[in-house]
Write a protein that holds these residues in place. Structure first.
Motif, mmCIF file in Angstrom:
data_model
loop_
_atom_site.group_PDB
_atom_site.id
_atom_site.type_symbol
_atom_site.label_atom_id
_atom_site.label_comp_id
_atom_site.label_asym_id
_atom_site.label_seq_id
_atom_site.Cartn_x
_atom_site.Cartn_y
_atom_site.Cartn_z
ATOM 1 N N ARG A 22 0.741 -1.257 -0.065
ATOM 2 C CA ARG A 22 -0.089 -0.251 -0.151
ATOM 3 C C ARG A 22 0.843 1.395 -0.038
ATOM 4 N NH1 ARG A 22 -2.764 -1.307 4.342
ATOM 5 N NH2 ARG A 22 -4.909 -2.130 3.033
ATOM 6 N N ARG A 25 2.357 1.930 -4.016
ATOM 7 C CA ARG A 25 1.083 1.408 -4.980
ATOM 8 C C ARG A 25 1.691 1.266 -6.455
ATOM 9 N NH1 ARG A 25 -4.038 0.620 -3.004
ATOM 10 N NH2 ARG A 25 -4.480 -0.131 -5.209
ATOM 11 N N ARG A 44 -13.078 -6.759 0.538
ATOM 12 C CA ARG A 44 -12.499 -5.206 0.927
ATOM 13 C C ARG A 44 -11.263 -4.838 0.261
ATOM 14 N NH1 ARG A 44 -9.870 -3.601 5.185
ATOM 15 N NH2 ARG A 44 -10.883 -5.222 6.663
ATOM 16 N N GLU A 48 -9.886 -2.688 -2.972
ATOM 17 C CA GLU A 48 -8.708 -1.803 -2.986
ATOM 18 C C GLU A 48 -7.553 -2.184 -3.712
ATOM 19 O OE1 GLU A 48 -7.031 -1.432 1.204
ATOM 20 O OE2 GLU A 48 -5.404 -0.199 0.548
#
Ligand code: NDP
Length: 391
Positions: A22, A25, A44, A48
């Motif tokens: 994250r 990215r 979820r 993402e």
């Protein structure tokens, strides 16, 4: 852009891996994310990170996953075949962080594609070390250890041959009950066993830390991964969990790997290997730490360590039997069917039965490992039914 897949994305190692991804990215394209029963979290994460595919291990949860991913453009799949197909998708780096023996088949499949496999799933090496290493060798794949102790040994060994290694010392926090009087251990509850003094991990590995079955797996993993003789591998209790492992050489020098207890170090090391890149982990302040302490890893308190030694000496399919029995004993403890201290009794009983019946005489193939895993679980269940686990 590096293509990465994460098996066991919804777990604790999955969280730490995705935290690193994250933060960069643009550096990664996520190919596949897999999970088990936590469909809401898998969906979820899939929304993402936009992988090509999200896979749940459980076929009966596919409709739920499909519904949760509707309109996201992410394909949904389920079951053990789907996990293997996810492992077939080209990726440069794959995190193997499914818990338990279930992590072996997808990891093995990924190695056949010559990928780099970051191996958190220690059960793979315990059950099928020779098979895993031979598959990697044959297909030009790389296995990088992610268990913090093995990442530490790997880093301490970098540039050194094994010839001069006298000892490998694997540290253990001692788990939740390290300061309990021995006679209280039989009364330990699930809640007490599920809380770790130093590390934030999934429930199963946390309980395995309290019983030291986790350390037992790690001793076997050390033998299998590095090819170090069992008598050169030691465990020592180090309550601060700052030193993760030490390698002692024949000239008397010892190389130790130190770091804050944060799995993002070992994961990040494997992610960026062979380079080192900055990682968002706490920097140690030795003055604040003051001192580091050590205690013997006593086999009376931790009988799992004695069992590990027997398994390392025996080799072959004993690792698969040990792990299968251990997983089942843990299921029974979590379900409240046996006491904390009865887990080691049950595993010991299964190993004795299976070795005595000649069931562990075969070679380490995937089929044999599956067979032994299955009978180890069945034998553990039979011991429970007959009430013989603790005899
Ligand atoms: P968790 O229990 O937190 O996560 C396990 C992952 O595996 C989850 O994604 C879970 O899905 C999935 N899963 C569970 N059962 C199955 C199954 N039968 N088939 C496919 N997937 C399944 O475990 P951890 O992240 O703590 O540990 C993962 C591995 O890494 C273990 O082998 C552990 O020993 C090792 N490890 C962990 C460390 C840690 O700090 N946590 C440290 C070093 C090694 P879901 O949650 O959706 O059910």
């Amino acid at each position: 852009m590096r293509r990465v897949s994460i098996f066991g994305a919804t777990g604790s190692i999955g969280d730490s891996t995705l935290d690193l991804i994250r933060r960069d990215r643009d550096g990664y394209r996520v190919v596949a994310l897999t999970g088990g029963g936590n469909i809401a979290k898998l969906a979820r994460l899939a929304r993402e990170f936009r992988p090509e595919i999200a896979v749940t291990a459980y076929p009966e949860r596919l409709a739920e996953l499909r519904a949760a991913l509707e309109g996201s453009g992410v394909a949904a799949a389920a079951g053990s075949e789907a996990l293997l197909e996810a492992a077939d998708r080209p990726a440069d780096w794959i995190m193997s962080a499914i818990i338990g023996a279930a992590g072996l088949p997808p990891g093995l499949r990924a190695l056949r594609h010559g990928t780099t496999l970051a191996l958190a799933n220690k059960e793979s090496l315990v059950c099928a070390g020779p098979l895993l290493l031979e598959t990697a060798r044959r297909h030009g794949a790389t296995i990088l250890p992610v268990d913090s102790e093995h990442s530490a040994v790997f880093q301490a060994l970098a540039g050194e041959g094994l010839d001069s290694v006298e000892r490998v010392i694997i540290t253990a926090s001692g788990g939740a009950f390290r300061d309990w009087p021995l006679e209280r251990l039989a009364e330990a509850t699930l809640a007490e066993a599920s809380s770790h003094p130093n590390w934030d991990m999934g429930q199963r590995i946390t309980i395995d830390s309290a019983s030291m079955f986790n350390k037992a797996l790690e001793l076997i993993e050390t033998k299998e991964f590095f090819g170090i003789a069992p008598e050169k591998i030691e465990a020592v209790v180090h309550p601060e969990s700052i030193i993760h492992a030490m390698v002692a050489h024949s000239d008397g020098g010892i190389l130790a790997h130190l770091g804050a207890p944060d799995m993002r170090h070992a994961i990040g090391y494997a992610l960026h290997w062979p380079e080192r890149r900055p990682l968002p982990v706490e920097r140690l302040d030795f003055v604040k730490l003051g001192s580091l302490s050590f205690r013997p890893a006593c086999e009376t308190r931790y009988p799992a360590l004695r069992l590990a030694r027997e398994v390392m000496q025996a080799g072959g399919l004993h690792g698969a039997a040990f792990n299968g029995a251990k997983e089942r004993a843990l299921d029974h403890f979590i379900a409240g069917r046996i006491r904390f201290t009865e887990m080691a009794d049950m595993v010991s009983r299964v190993l004795e039965d299976l070795a005595g019946s000649g069931a562990l005489a075969g070679g380490v193939t995937l089929e044999e490992v599956r067979r032994v895993d299955q009978i180890a679980r069945e034998t553990a269940d039979a011991a429970l039914r007959l009430g013989t686990a603790a005899q």
